[in-house]
Design a protein around this motif. Structure first.
Motif, PDB file in Angstrom:
ATOM      1  N   ARG A 199      13.872   7.986  -3.359  1.00 52.11           N
ATOM      2  CA  ARG A 199      14.383   7.575  -2.051  1.00 52.11           C
ATOM      3  C   ARG A 199      14.849   6.120  -2.101  1.00 52.11           C
ATOM      4  NH1 ARG A 199       8.911   9.402  -0.699  1.00 52.11           N
ATOM      5  NH2 ARG A 199       8.911  11.604  -0.123  1.00 52.11           N
ATOM      6  N   PRO A 200      15.917   5.795  -1.429  1.00 53.95           N
ATOM      7  CA  PRO A 200      16.388   4.406  -1.395  1.00 53.95           C
ATOM      8  C   PRO A 200      15.372   3.504  -0.689  1.00 53.95           C
ATOM      9  CG  PRO A 200      18.078   5.927  -0.600  1.00 53.95           C
ATOM     10  CD  PRO A 200      16.810   6.710  -0.688  1.00 53.95           C
ATOM     11  N   VAL A 201      15.347   2.250  -1.089  1.00 53.28           N
ATOM     12  CA  VAL A 201      14.484   1.271  -0.428  1.00 53.28           C
ATOM     13  C   VAL A 201      15.009   1.029   0.985  1.00 53.28           C
ATOM     14  CG1 VAL A 201      13.738  -1.135  -0.428  1.00 53.28           C
ATOM     15  CG2 VAL A 201      13.760   0.170  -2.557  1.00 53.28           C
ATOM     16  N   ALA A 202      14.112   1.028   1.937  1.00 52.32           N
ATOM     17  CA  ALA A 202      14.489   0.779   3.332  1.00 52.32           C
ATOM     18  C   ALA A 202      14.258  -0.674   3.714  1.00 52.32           C
ATOM     19  CB  ALA A 202      13.707   1.694   4.267  1.00 52.32           C
ATOM     20  N   GLY A 242       2.814   6.454   5.341  1.00 59.16           N
ATOM     21  CA  GLY A 242       2.434   7.493   4.389  1.00 59.16           C
ATOM     22  C   GLY A 242       3.025   7.284   3.010  1.00 59.16           C
ATOM     23  N   ASP A 243       3.548   8.371   2.418  1.00 56.42           N
ATOM     24  CA  ASP A 243       4.067   8.249   1.060  1.00 56.42           C
ATOM     25  C   ASP A 243       5.457   7.621   1.026  1.00 56.42           C
ATOM     26  OD1 ASP A 243       5.696  10.285   1.939  1.00 56.42           O
ATOM     27  OD2 ASP A 243       5.206  11.680   0.321  1.00 56.42           O
ATOM     28  N   HIS A 244       5.967   7.191   2.167  1.00 56.45           N
ATOM     29  CA  HIS A 244       7.207   6.414   2.195  1.00 56.45           C
ATOM     30  C   HIS A 244       6.927   4.923   2.038  1.00 56.45           C
ATOM     31  CE1 HIS A 244      10.232   9.518   3.198  1.00 56.45           C
ATOM     32  NE2 HIS A 244       9.190  10.135   3.730  1.00 56.45           N
ATOM     33  N   LEU A 245       5.669   4.570   1.932  1.00 55.11           N
ATOM     34  CA  LEU A 245       5.299   3.201   1.596  1.00 55.11           C
ATOM     35  C   LEU A 245       5.261   3.105   0.074  1.00 55.11           C
ATOM     36  CD1 LEU A 245       4.374   0.417   2.724  1.00 55.11           C
ATOM     37  CD2 LEU A 245       2.026   1.251   2.510  1.00 55.11           C
ATOM     38  N   ARG A 246       6.213   2.393  -0.516  1.00 57.37           N
ATOM     39  CA  ARG A 246       6.369   2.386  -1.973  1.00 57.37           C
ATOM     40  C   ARG A 246       5.452   1.388  -2.655  1.00 57.37           C
ATOM     41  NH1 ARG A 246       9.084  -0.612  -5.769  1.00 57.37           N
ATOM     42  NH2 ARG A 246       9.605   0.534  -7.670  1.00 57.37           N
ATOM     43  N   ALA A 304       5.177  -5.848   0.738  1.00 56.66           N
ATOM     44  CA  ALA A 304       5.198  -4.424   1.093  1.00 56.66           C
ATOM     45  C   ALA A 304       6.632  -3.923   1.095  1.00 56.66           C
ATOM     46  CB  ALA A 304       4.558  -4.193   2.458  1.00 56.66           C
ATOM     47  N   GLU A 305       6.796  -2.663   0.660  1.00 57.57           N
ATOM     48  CA  GLU A 305       8.136  -2.088   0.600  1.00 57.57           C
ATOM     49  C   GLU A 305       8.090  -0.638   1.060  1.00 57.57           C
ATOM     50  OE1 GLU A 305      11.246  -3.417  -2.293  1.00 57.57           O
ATOM     51  OE2 GLU A 305      10.640  -1.551  -3.279  1.00 57.57           O
ATOM     52  N   THR A 306       9.041  -0.268   1.896  1.00 63.91           N
ATOM     53  CA  THR A 306       9.125   1.102   2.389  1.00 63.91           C
ATOM     54  C   THR A 306      10.415   1.754   1.898  1.00 63.91           C
ATOM     55  OG1 THR A 306      10.227   0.420   4.437  1.00 63.91           O
ATOM     56  CG2 THR A 306       7.820   0.563   4.469  1.00 63.91           C
ATOM     57  N   GLU A 307      10.429   3.091   1.967  1.00 59.99           N
ATOM     58  CA  GLU A 307      11.591   3.861   1.537  1.00 59.99           C
ATOM     59  C   GLU A 307      12.198   4.592   2.730  1.00 59.99           C
ATOM     60  OE1 GLU A 307      10.049   4.961  -2.968  1.00 59.99           O
ATOM     61  OE2 GLU A 307       9.689   6.342  -1.317  1.00 59.99           O
ATOM     62  N   GLU A 308      13.450   4.984   2.550  1.00 56.68           N
ATOM     63  CA  GLU A 308      14.157   5.706   3.599  1.00 56.68           C
ATOM     64  C   GLU A 308      13.549   7.083   3.836  1.00 56.68           C
ATOM     65  OE1 GLU A 308      16.377   4.922   5.670  1.00 56.68           O
ATOM     66  OE2 GLU A 308      17.408   3.145   4.895  1.00 56.68           O
ATOM     67  N   THR A 309      13.608   7.526   5.078  1.00 58.31           N
ATOM     68  CA  THR A 309      13.250   8.896   5.426  1.00 58.31           C
ATOM     69  C   THR A 309      14.534   9.693   5.622  1.00 58.31           C
ATOM     70  OG1 THR A 309      13.147   8.309   7.762  1.00 58.31           O
ATOM     71  CG2 THR A 309      11.093   8.220   6.499  1.00 58.31           C
ATOM     72  N   ALA A 310      14.403  10.999   5.713  1.00 59.00           N
ATOM     73  CA  ALA A 310      15.584  11.856   5.778  1.00 59.00           C
ATOM     74  C   ALA A 310      16.432  11.596   7.020  1.00 59.00           C
ATOM     75  CB  ALA A 310      15.153  13.326   5.738  1.00 59.00           C
ATOM     76  N   ASP A 311      15.809  11.155   8.125  1.00 59.52           N
ATOM     77  CA  ASP A 311      16.566  10.967   9.362  1.00 59.52           C
ATOM     78  C   ASP A 311      17.160   9.570   9.510  1.00 59.52           C
ATOM     79  OD1 ASP A 311      14.146   9.763   9.588  1.00 59.52           O
ATOM     80  OD2 ASP A 311      13.594  10.669  11.511  1.00 59.52           O
ATOM     81  N   GLY A 312      16.965   8.705   8.498  1.00 58.78           N
ATOM     82  CA  GLY A 312      17.612   7.393   8.495  1.00 58.78           C
ATOM     83  C   GLY A 312      16.963   6.364   9.399  1.00 58.78           C
ATOM     84  N   ASP A 313      17.541   5.144   9.385  1.00 53.21           N
ATOM     85  CA  ASP A 313      17.096   3.994  10.179  1.00 53.21           C
ATOM     86  C   ASP A 313      15.632   3.651   9.934  1.00 53.21           C
ATOM     87  OD1 ASP A 313      17.526   1.833  11.879  1.00 53.21           O
ATOM     88  OD2 ASP A 313      16.799   2.931  13.627  1.00 53.21           O
ATOM     89  N   SER A 314      15.200   3.785   8.697  1.00 50.74           N
ATOM     90  CA  SER A 314      13.813   3.458   8.386  1.00 50.74           C
ATOM     91  C   SER A 314      13.538   1.970   8.505  1.00 50.74           C
ATOM     92  CB  SER A 314      13.466   3.941   6.971  1.00 50.74           C
ATOM     93  OG  SER A 314      13.572   5.342   6.894  1.00 50.74           O
ATOM     94  N   GLN A 315      14.538   1.150   8.182  1.00 48.26           N
ATOM     95  CA  GLN A 315      14.338  -0.285   8.322  1.00 48.26           C
ATOM     96  C   GLN A 315      14.118  -0.669   9.786  1.00 48.26           C
ATOM     97  OE1 GLN A 315      17.532  -3.378   7.851  1.00 48.26           O
ATOM     98  NE2 GLN A 315      16.261  -4.024   6.096  1.00 48.26           N
ATOM     99  N   GLY A 316      14.868  -0.040  10.667  1.00 45.95           N
ATOM    100  CA  GLY A 316      14.701  -0.330  12.090  1.00 45.95           C
ATOM    101  C   GLY A 316      13.302   0.026  12.576  1.00 45.95           C
ATOM    102  N   ARG A 317      12.792   1.166  12.138  1.00 48.31           N
ATOM    103  CA  ARG A 317      11.449   1.559  12.548  1.00 48.31           C
ATOM    104  C   ARG A 317      10.400   0.634  11.935  1.00 48.31           C
ATOM    105  NH1 ARG A 317      13.649   6.725  12.071  1.00 48.31           N
ATOM    106  NH2 ARG A 317      12.857   6.987   9.935  1.00 48.31           N
TER     107      ARG A 317
END
Length: 472
Positions: A225-228, A253-257, A290-303
């Motif tokens: 997944r791309p980095v968010a 969850g597992d979107h926390l890289r 801390a680094e998060t990854e994109e989710t399928a519905d997008g705008d993960s950085q905004g969240r």
């Protein structure tokens, strides 16, 4: 000692007849003159054997091990030479076995999400091959460009993503290895459920080349997944950093890289080594990356940013910077990953890596820091690590020779009793053998010795590593 620096290469003690037999098996034997151009890694004795072979196939590897076993010649296996505990150190009379030529194959099964790769393949090469299918091996290390899959298996490497996907042992579905007598053992399953007796793959993971030589591995893959968002926080206490780390794990969850902790003086030192300063992030003594990854519905950085605002309103964070571009993200990761800078500053820096239960992490750090600072003056004390799994790296540098045992008495004391470990991801090698005796369970060591004796009765595979030498 920094990677690639000059190290002693001694003259071989092997007879011309033995070397000729080796040459007949592997095609070429590297002697002292050519070894001087090899990368010597982090230990000054890595190339001290003075003779090395690089088999081009599993059949060649089997043949040379059968010969060495018959002649009682010790074999020290080399992968990427990124280990820090002397696990690849050699001596005159040893034969260095490099896996660098066992690197021709990477097979990706995108449906089953499995990769099968040769032992000499680097982690970075596997990452790139998996990325072509939108996948990732689920393990990452700063030394990704040189660390090999065989070496990572032998040391049970951990790294940045271990808190969500596990260490190398958890990533492996199977492996192929060659025993001391040249017997090829295939445990190269590609399925998760494999209940066919003893877990030989698990046994190879963490064996440090003392039980067999890994030739191929089957590794589980995860979605790439791309980095968010990448953020750098500052906290006054470790406990405050831990609270936010746990909050982020619960939320993403597992979107926390990644969830990495850096003592401020470590981060400042690494930044200074590159002629830069830390960003203006307050004066907190502990930095959290801390680094998060994109989710399928997008705008993960905004969240992610919206969640940070909630944490700010709750008083859990006061100082945080979210990377605005790839250059700023790269800088955040530079100050985390370039621990090599400390080797350039302190040629005799001593490195420790431990695992501490998260509930005890704050108290542990508050106990060891003042004791370590009393050992020598001037002293460089640098701590960083993988916060979400409790893995801390402690690096100590001093102008005068500082006995390793004095540091171990502080860093390792009480760890086992609280459920921790004196080695989180570097293994035992040479440097932690005495500590394993002092702080480990004797019954556990005896079981390990029994396994070693059964699989390598002539003690030719990386002798002297993990176990203390037998008394004369």
């Amino acid at each position: 000692m920094t990677e690639g620096s000059t190290a002693p290469v001694t003259s071989s003690s092997f007879s011309d007849a033995f070397l000729a037999r080796l040459d007949g098996i592997v095609g070429s034997v590297e002697r002292e003159d050519k070894l001087r151009d090899w990368n010597s890694g982090y230990h000054p004795e890595n190339l001290a054997a003075g003779v090395a072979v690089s088999p081009r196939s599993v059949d060649e590897l089997r043949g040379l091990l059968a010969l060495c076993n018959a002649e009682r010649v010790p074999v020290v296996t080399h992968g990427g030479l990124t280990g820090l505990v002397g696990g690849t150190a050699s001596a005159p009379g040893d034969l260095i076995l490099s896996t660098r030529r066992l690197a021709s194959g990477i097979e990706i099964d995108p449906i089953g999400r499995v990769a099968v790769a040769d032992a000499g393949v680097t982690l970075e090469a596997l990452q790139q091959a998996a990325a072509n299918h939108g996948l990732s091996p689920g393990i990452d290390l700063p030394s990704r460009g040189s660390a090999t899959l065989g070496g990572m298996t032998a040391t049970n490497a951990g790294g940045i993503e271990a808190f969500r996907y596990g260490t190398m042992r958890d990533r492996l579905l199977g492996c192929e290895f060659v025993c001391a007598d040249g017997t090829l053992v295939s445990d190269l399953a590609r399925v998760l459920k494999n209940n066919t007796g003893y877990g030989l793959t698990d046994l190879m993971a963490g064996s440090e080349g003392t039980l067999g030589i890994v030739t191929r591995v089957a590794i589980r893959l995860e979605p790439l997944r791309p980095v968010a968002a990448t953020a750098l926080f500052a906290f006054a206490t470790i406990d405050a950093a831990l609270a936010v780390a746990q909050n982020l794990r619960d939320r993403f969850g597992d979107h926390l890289r990644a969830v990495e902790i850096l003592w401020r003086n470590y981060a400042q030192t690494i930044a200074g080594a590159h002629g830069q300063s830390l960003p203006d992030i307050g004066d907190g003594a502990f930095l959290l990356l801390a680094e998060t990854e994109e989710t399928a519905d997008g705008d993960s950085q905004g969240r992610f940013i919206a969640h940070l605002e909630t944490l700010y309103e709750q008083g859990l964070i006061t100082n945080v910077i979210v990377a605005q571009n790839s250059s700023q993200r790269d800088f955040f990761w530079l100050i985390r990953e370039d621990a090599d800078a400390l080797y350039r500053m302190w040629p005799d820096v001593k490195s420790f890596d431990v695992s501490v239960p998260l509930a005890n992490l704050g108290a542990y750090a508050r106990t060891i820091e003042p004791k370590l600072k009393q050992l020598a003056d001037p002293l460089g004390l640098y701590i960083f690590g993988h916060l979400a799994d409790g893995n801390l790296h402690v690096m100590v540098g001093a102008q005068d020779d500082l006995p390793r045992q004095a540091i171990e008495a502080i860093v390792y004391s009480g760890l086992v009793e609280i459920g921790g470990a004196i080695s989180a991801e570097h293994g035992i090698g040479l440097e932690k053998r005495e500590a394993l005796v002092s702080f480990g369970d004797p019954a556990r060591r005896q079981v390990m010795a029994t396994i070693k004796s059964a699989l390598d009765p002539n003690n030719i595979l990386n002798p002297g590593k993990i176990f203390m030498p037998a008394s004369p």
